[in-house]
Write a protein that holds these residues in place. Structure first.
Motif, PDB file in Angstrom:
ATOM      1  N   TYR A 288       0.839  -1.192   0.000  1.00  0.00           N
ATOM      2  CA  TYR A 288       0.000   0.000   0.000  1.00  0.00           C
ATOM      3  C   TYR A 288       0.878   1.248   0.000  1.00  0.00           C
ATOM      4  N   PHE A 289       0.366   2.303  -0.642  1.00  0.00           N
ATOM      5  CA  PHE A 289       1.112   3.560  -0.670  1.00  0.00           C
ATOM      6  C   PHE A 289       0.140   4.726  -0.803  1.00  0.00           C
ATOM      7  N   VAL A 290       0.653   5.917  -0.491  1.00  0.00           N
ATOM      8  CA  VAL A 290      -0.083   7.161  -0.697  1.00  0.00           C
ATOM      9  C   VAL A 290       0.826   8.114  -1.452  1.00  0.00           C
ATOM     10  N   TYR A 291       0.238   9.175  -1.979  1.00  0.00           N
ATOM     11  CA  TYR A 291       1.022  10.226  -2.613  1.00  0.00           C
ATOM     12  C   TYR A 291       1.083  11.429  -1.667  1.00  0.00           C
ATOM     13  N   THR A 292       2.297  11.933  -1.468  1.00  0.00           N
ATOM     14  CA  THR A 292       2.473  13.198  -0.762  1.00  0.00           C
ATOM     15  C   THR A 292       3.040  14.206  -1.757  1.00  0.00           C
ATOM     16  N   LEU A 293       3.119  15.459  -1.366  1.00  0.00           N
ATOM     17  CA  LEU A 293       3.661  16.503  -2.235  1.00  0.00           C
ATOM     18  C   LEU A 293       4.982  17.009  -1.661  1.00  0.00           C
ATOM     19  N   ASP A 294       5.980  17.147  -2.533  1.00  0.00           N
ATOM     20  CA  ASP A 294       7.260  17.693  -2.060  1.00  0.00           C
ATOM     21  C   ASP A 294       7.166  19.211  -1.969  1.00  0.00           C
ATOM     22  N   GLU A 295       8.297  19.867  -1.647  1.00  0.00           N
ATOM     23  CA  GLU A 295       8.281  21.313  -1.432  1.00  0.00           C
ATOM     24  C   GLU A 295       7.948  22.086  -2.703  1.00  0.00           C
ATOM     25  N   ASN A 296       8.091  21.432  -3.874  1.00  0.00           N
ATOM     26  CA  ASN A 296       7.769  22.092  -5.144  1.00  0.00           C
ATOM     27  C   ASN A 296       6.364  21.754  -5.643  1.00  0.00           C
ATOM     28  N   GLY A 297       5.658  20.982  -4.861  1.00  0.00           N
ATOM     29  CA  GLY A 297       4.283  20.654  -5.247  1.00  0.00           C
ATOM     30  C   GLY A 297       4.149  19.456  -6.158  1.00  0.00           C
ATOM     31  N   TYR A 298       5.217  18.647  -6.289  1.00  0.00           N
ATOM     32  CA  TYR A 298       5.153  17.469  -7.138  1.00  0.00           C
ATOM     33  C   TYR A 298       4.849  16.224  -6.286  1.00  0.00           C
ATOM     34  N   ARG A 299       4.126  15.279  -6.903  1.00  0.00           N
ATOM     35  CA  ARG A 299       3.750  14.065  -6.175  1.00  0.00           C
ATOM     36  C   ARG A 299       4.945  13.141  -5.974  1.00  0.00           C
ATOM     37  N   GLN A 300       4.910  12.458  -4.834  1.00  0.00           N
ATOM     38  CA  GLN A 300       5.879  11.394  -4.599  1.00  0.00           C
ATOM     39  C   GLN A 300       5.186  10.300  -3.792  1.00  0.00           C
ATOM     40  N   ALA A 301       5.457   9.042  -4.161  1.00  0.00           N
ATOM     41  CA  ALA A 301       4.817   7.906  -3.512  1.00  0.00           C
ATOM     42  C   ALA A 301       5.513   7.570  -2.209  1.00  0.00           C
ATOM     43  N   VAL A 302       4.709   7.239  -1.183  1.00  0.00           N
ATOM     44  CA  VAL A 302       5.237   6.858   0.123  1.00  0.00           C
ATOM     45  C   VAL A 302       4.606   5.529   0.515  1.00  0.00           C
ATOM     46  N   TRP A 303       5.423   4.517   0.760  1.00  0.00           N
ATOM     47  CA  TRP A 303       4.909   3.210   1.183  1.00  0.00           C
ATOM     48  C   TRP A 303       4.388   3.298   2.608  1.00  0.00           C
ATOM     49  N   ILE A 304       3.265   2.629   2.850  1.00  0.00           N
ATOM     50  CA  ILE A 304       2.658   2.633   4.181  1.00  0.00           C
ATOM     51  C   ILE A 304       2.214   1.225   4.548  1.00  0.00           C
TER      52      ILE A 304
END
Length: 329
Positions: A288-304
């Motif tokens: 499972y994963f979610v998308y977070t936003l970096d400091e520039n507003g781009y998506r990045q996947a994070v495993w949970i």
């Protein structure tokens, strides 16, 4: 020598002129090209939700149906029968053996009347002979009385046979249940031989449901179920790994065995849970994963890591903390 040089100069001048014309034509075509507007790059924006923490109460809805659900279809094939009376309507509760539809037969009815009349006459005559013998002991009608009793016995056998035959033509309830359908012809006072006239649905009085995973039930616990916006209390009767059986606590006469009940059940509250809207959680190859936003507003996947889903929320056990922002699908 002089003439040859002049001819060479003339040819060179002509070639130069033609080349000049061709290039000037290309230049004119380039000036007529259309100019187009180009859209500026637009950065994609995402809707986000906040990871929360707190208490969640798991809840699910189960469906219950009558246990031992059986459908009975009744009809009549004898074309000599005449519809006498319809004793039920759709929605009526019936008991085993109740006459649902009564028929009559002129031929059988005449036999019943004849045998009944003969029996009555024989009994009256036998009583008359006994009364005479009681008054006058010189009179002996013993043999007559014996013959009358014998004739009465035979007539009674024929009478019972005729009544039994007529009873076989009546439509009776095979089990306790509910009438769920009726042929329109019955409402008009006639019937169609060979067609289905009445349908009855029967259960054993209990209700069963699939057991939801992760929920505990104890025999004797009472729950509230709903059917047609009416609430009824049902008590747990049997519990196994896959099935639940409930028995009524309330009066169930207002509902049909064909109705489906819904029941909401809950589990103990989960305290200090970290959770997020379920649509923000994605799955790939069992992870499972979610998308977070970096400091520039781009998506990045994070495993949970996840636990139960409670309503519209998924419990997070690892990878996120309360207050984190994640992209909503």
């Amino acid at each position: 020598m002089i003439n040859k040089k002049k001819k060479y100069i003339g040819r060179l001048t002509l070639a130069t002129a033609i080349t000049s014309i061709l290039f000037s034509g290309c230049g004119a075509a380039q000036k007529e090209l259309a100019q187009t507007d180009r859209a500026f790059y637009e950065k994609i924006s995402y809707q986000t939700v906040t990871v929360q923490s707190g208490s969640l109460t798991p809840q699910t809805t189960i469906s219950l149906s009558a246990q031992g659900y059986t459908r009975f279809s009744y009809g009549a094939t004898n074309t000599e029968l005449t519809l006498e009376k319809v004793n039920v309507a759709v929605g009526d509760h019936v008991k085993k053996g109740d006459i649902l539809v009564a028929f009559k037969s002129g031929e059988i009815q005449k036999k019943i009347e004849d045998y009944s009349g003969q029996i009555s006459q024989n009994k009256l005559l036998a009583e008359h002979y006994r009364a005479i013998m009681k008054i006058d002991d010189t009179q002996d009608y013993s043999s007559d009385i014996a013959q009358l009793d014998k004739d009465t016995e035979v007539a009674q056998l024929y009478l019972d046979e005729a009544k039994e035959k007529l009873s076989r033509y009546q439509i009776t309830a095979s089990e306790d249940g509910t009438i769920t359908a009726m042929n329109n012809s019955l409402l008009a006072g006639v019937f169609e031989p060979g067609s289905n006239l009445i349908t009855e649905i029967s259960g054993n009085g209990n209700y069963e449901a699939d057991r939801p995973e992760g929920y505990d039930f104890n025999v004797g616990d009472v729950y509230t179920a709903t059917a047609s916006d009416i609430e009824f209390e049902l008590k747990v009767k049997e519990v196994d790994d896959k099935k639940l059986v409930f028995e009524p606590v309330s009066d169930m006469s207002a509902v049909s065995d064909a109705q489906i009940f819904s029941m909401e059940v809950t589990r103990p509250a989960i305290e200090n849970a970290v959770y997020v809207q379920k649509d923000a959680v994605h799955e790939k190859d069992g992870r499972y994963f979610v998308y977070t936003l970096d400091e520039n507003g781009y998506r990045q996947a994070v495993w949970i890591s996840v636990a139960d889903q409670v309503g519209d929320y998924r419990i997070i056990t690892e990878g996120l903390k309360s207050g984190d922002e994640v992209v909503l699908q």
